[in-house]
Design an enzyme around this catalytic site. Structure first.
Site, mmCIF file in Angstrom:
data_model
loop_
_atom_site.group_PDB
_atom_site.id
_atom_site.type_symbol
_atom_site.label_atom_id
_atom_site.label_comp_id
_atom_site.label_asym_id
_atom_site.label_seq_id
_atom_site.Cartn_x
_atom_site.Cartn_y
_atom_site.Cartn_z
ATOM 1 N N GLU A 298 2.518 -9.440 -6.576
ATOM 2 C CA GLU A 298 3.720 -8.742 -7.051
ATOM 3 C C GLU A 298 3.896 -8.924 -8.560
ATOM 4 O O GLU A 298 4.340 -8.008 -9.251
ATOM 5 C CB GLU A 298 4.956 -9.222 -6.291
ATOM 6 C CG GLU A 298 4.863 -9.121 -4.772
ATOM 7 C CD GLU A 298 4.410 -7.756 -4.263
ATOM 8 O OE1 GLU A 298 4.650 -6.740 -4.941
ATOM 9 O OE2 GLU A 298 3.801 -7.704 -3.185
ATOM 10 N N TYR A 381 -5.933 -1.073 -1.325
ATOM 11 C CA TYR A 381 -5.856 -2.409 -1.906
ATOM 12 C C TYR A 381 -7.257 -3.003 -2.122
ATOM 13 O O TYR A 381 -7.626 -3.352 -3.244
ATOM 14 C CB TYR A 381 -5.065 -3.347 -0.991
ATOM 15 C CG TYR A 381 -3.579 -3.099 -0.911
ATOM 16 C CD1 TYR A 381 -2.667 -4.029 -1.424
ATOM 17 C CD2 TYR A 381 -3.068 -1.962 -0.311
ATOM 18 C CE1 TYR A 381 -1.297 -3.823 -1.328
ATOM 19 C CE2 TYR A 381 -1.697 -1.741 -0.214
ATOM 20 C CZ TYR A 381 -0.818 -2.673 -0.725
ATOM 21 O OH TYR A 381 0.535 -2.462 -0.631
#
Length: 602
Positions: A298, A381
């Site tokens: 993040e 991802y």
């Protein structure tokens, strides 16, 4: 700062009604009240508009918004129409407003009680059990259910907000709080926030509840419910070190503060990279920081995703794949190369598993897709990350790092496309035709499957664990060193042992390794998945308790899926659990489980 709008064909966002080349939103000013009794948000949104000469109207995105009135900056009423909603759902309806020369629009409105971006929790759904809680999740196109704006990642906007909420609740947003909350004398307080850097609108986020703050470093800290705060703070205490490591890799952190909030477990994702206020699930807390790759991920989004953003969701790998690569570099810098290599090996296994399931030539396994999502996170991802690992292995880390830093610098606060990324690599990184052929960039980005030049992870990363898997499969020998292994090693073992186990074998495994008592939810999930796939009745009460508390889609969807796949044994269990838990899940999680189980009868 006004960010550019990309006009190339591949930058056209089919998930918005907006026509930004005609008229676009550059700034949003919200003045909203939170009503926990009716579970509604309402007030005004003031939009700053930049229109082309002669533009007659502006088109916004709306999904269920109740519009009261639209005026210009002088208070003059402006005509507007709400179009027909998209019959496929999700996209909502176009809100078309006549400009009549206006550069400011003031929209009085209310969000619907079932706004998909917002989850209202009762006190019983919180750790404290006394006060209600609210959080938002806007990605990808959910913010149009509570904010009238142009809800497209390619239309970046600055924003500010004044939010009123009942005492004693605190409010945080993905903008910088301005001063202390203002008491209004009626049992409510007002909170003010500013985001002075243009962001894609899905990154406007809010949370409100009984939360406290604890500092980590000079620009980092964490919010959480009081009962969770100390555990959360201990878990994320490496964050300041991570920010320093990230800056050393790819340049200045440009958002001022980096704070986090650990939300109640109903939050549907592991984390959400909202600027200056990352939202986190409590399910990552293991007590040993073994799942802190989530925090690194993040944080890395502060460069890849927030600073440079995919212009369309079919290029979401530009956010997630680049970030996953960056995450792994932060993990290497803070926790060491061995842990980074092991986590990369888990990523690679995810890619191979997905390709084996859907086929090497499945169109959704290309990184860049036409207007849709890739087939699972292993593509956006992990395949995205392995593209960058492969490029690094060919050109060398120093050259690659220099290129990636300039990518962030030269495209800061701007949207991007896969074609733009490719062209930048060819212009600013690739040296000569031979190197271009060796990199196979177009195949990586625009074609399905996994190119032959992939830089595979070090096979030695899990040599000990893989030997233990082989031994267990052959003789049932349970590794005595399991408790001393890293979490990545334990996950590798649990994910690779034989899938068909008898009740006695499962009981022995649980007893020897303490699987049902682990405090690491990543490992617990793998155990529960294995147990359910083998109809292991002793695991059912634990699954029921887990699904009643945790709303993280990564865990919830697969557990319902494995139950459903067990037919007459598992489907009644799934239906019974879902009838009790569905109302506590976020719309994102509900949609995934509805597709498996169906919506329970009312």
């Amino acid at each position: 700062m006004v960010s550019p709008i990309l006009t190339s064909p591949e930058a056209v966002d089919t998930l918005t009604y907006a026509q930004p080349q005609v008229a676009r939103v550059t700034h949003v000013a919200l003045d909203l009240a939170l009503d926990f009794d009716s579970k509604r948000v309402g007030g005004t949104a003031e939009l700053t508009v930049l229109a082309a000469p002669g533009a007659q109207e502006i088109v916004l995105d709306s999904n269920g918004l109740e519009i009261g009135q639209v005026t210009d900056g002088a208070g003059r009423a402006l005509p507007y129409t709400m179009g027909e909603p998209d019959p496929r759902g999700g996209k909502g309806a176009p809100l078309t407003i006549t400009l009549d020369g206006a550069e400011t629009l003031r929209i009085a409105y209310r969000a619907p009680a079932d706004a998909s971006a917002l989850q209202w929790l009762s006190p019983e759904q919180t750790k404290g059990g006394v006060h209600p809680f609210l959080f938002s999740q806007g990605q990808a196109i959910l913010n149009r259910t509570w904010i009238p704006t142009q809800d497209s990642p390619g239309i970046r906007q600055t924003w500010e907000a004044r939010i009123t909420a009942p005492e004693p609740l605190d409010v945080v947003m993905s903008g910088v709080r301005q001063g202390e909350p203002e008491s209004l004398g009626n049992g409510r307080r007002a909170f003010t926030f500013v985001m002075d850097k243009p962001v894609p609108p899905y990154l406007i986020a809010i949370a409100a509840g009984d939360i406290d703050f604890k500092a980590i470093g000079p620009r980092t800290g964490v919010w959480a419910e009081p009962a969770t705060l100390d555990r959360a703070w201990r878990e994320v205490n490496d964050t300041e070190e991570m920010v320093v490591a990230a800056e050393e890799l790819y340049g200045e952190y440009r958002w001022g503060r980096y704070d986090m909030i650990v939300l109640p477990p109903a939050f549907p994702y592991g984390g959400m990279e909202n600027p200056v206020m990352t939202f986190l699930t409590p399910t990552f807390i293991a007590g040993d920081r073994s799942n802190n790759g989530l925090v690194a991920h993040e944080l890395a989004h502060s460069w890849s995703g927030n600073l440079v953003t995919n212009a369309v969701w079919g290029d979401s790998w530009l956010n997630e794949g680049v970030t996953t690569y960056f995450e792994n570099r932060i993990v290497e810098a803070v926790y060491g190369k061995q842990r980074a290599e092991q986590e990369a090996a888990l990523m690679f296994a995810n890619i191979k598993e997905t390709l084996a399931e859907v086929g090497e030539d499945a169109p959704g396994t290309a990184l860049s897709t036409d207007g849709g999502y890739q087939l699972g996170s292993a593509i956006a991802y992990d395949k995205g990350a392995f593209l960058l690992r492969t490029v690094e292995s060919v050109v060398g880390r120093e050259r690659f790092d220099d290129w990636l830093r300039q990518w962030f610098d030269n495209h800061a606060f701007q949207p991007a496309t896969s074609e733009l990324f490719y062209e930048d690599m060819m212009a600013n990184l690739v040296q000569g035709e031979a190197e271009a052929q060796a990199l196979m960039l177009r195949e990586w980005i625009f074609e399905p499957g996994l190119p032959a030049n992939v830089a595979k992870p070090d096979p030695a990363a899990f040599a000990t664990v893989d030997a233990a898997v082989t031994a267990y499969g052959a003789t049932g020998a349970i590794p005595g060193a399991y408790a001393q292994w890293s979490s990545a090693e334990r996950q590798r073992f649990l994910d690779n042992i034989p899938k068909q186990r008898s009740a006695d074998q499962l009981a022995t495994l649980d007893r020897a390794l303490g699987l049902s008592g682990t405090g690491n939810n990543e490992e617990l999930f793998l155990w529960l998945e294995l147990a359910l796939a083998n109809r292991y009745q002793p695991a059912v009460p634990q699954v029921e308790a887990f699904l009643a508390e945790v709303g993280r889609a990564k865990f919830v969807r697969p557990l319902f899926k494995v139950l459903w796949d067990q037919g007459d044994w598992g489907q009644p269990i799934a239906q019974r659990i879902y009838a009790d838990t569905r109302g506590g899940y976020h719309a994102v999680t509900r949609a995934g489980v509805d597709a498996i189980v169906g919506e329970p009868a009312q």
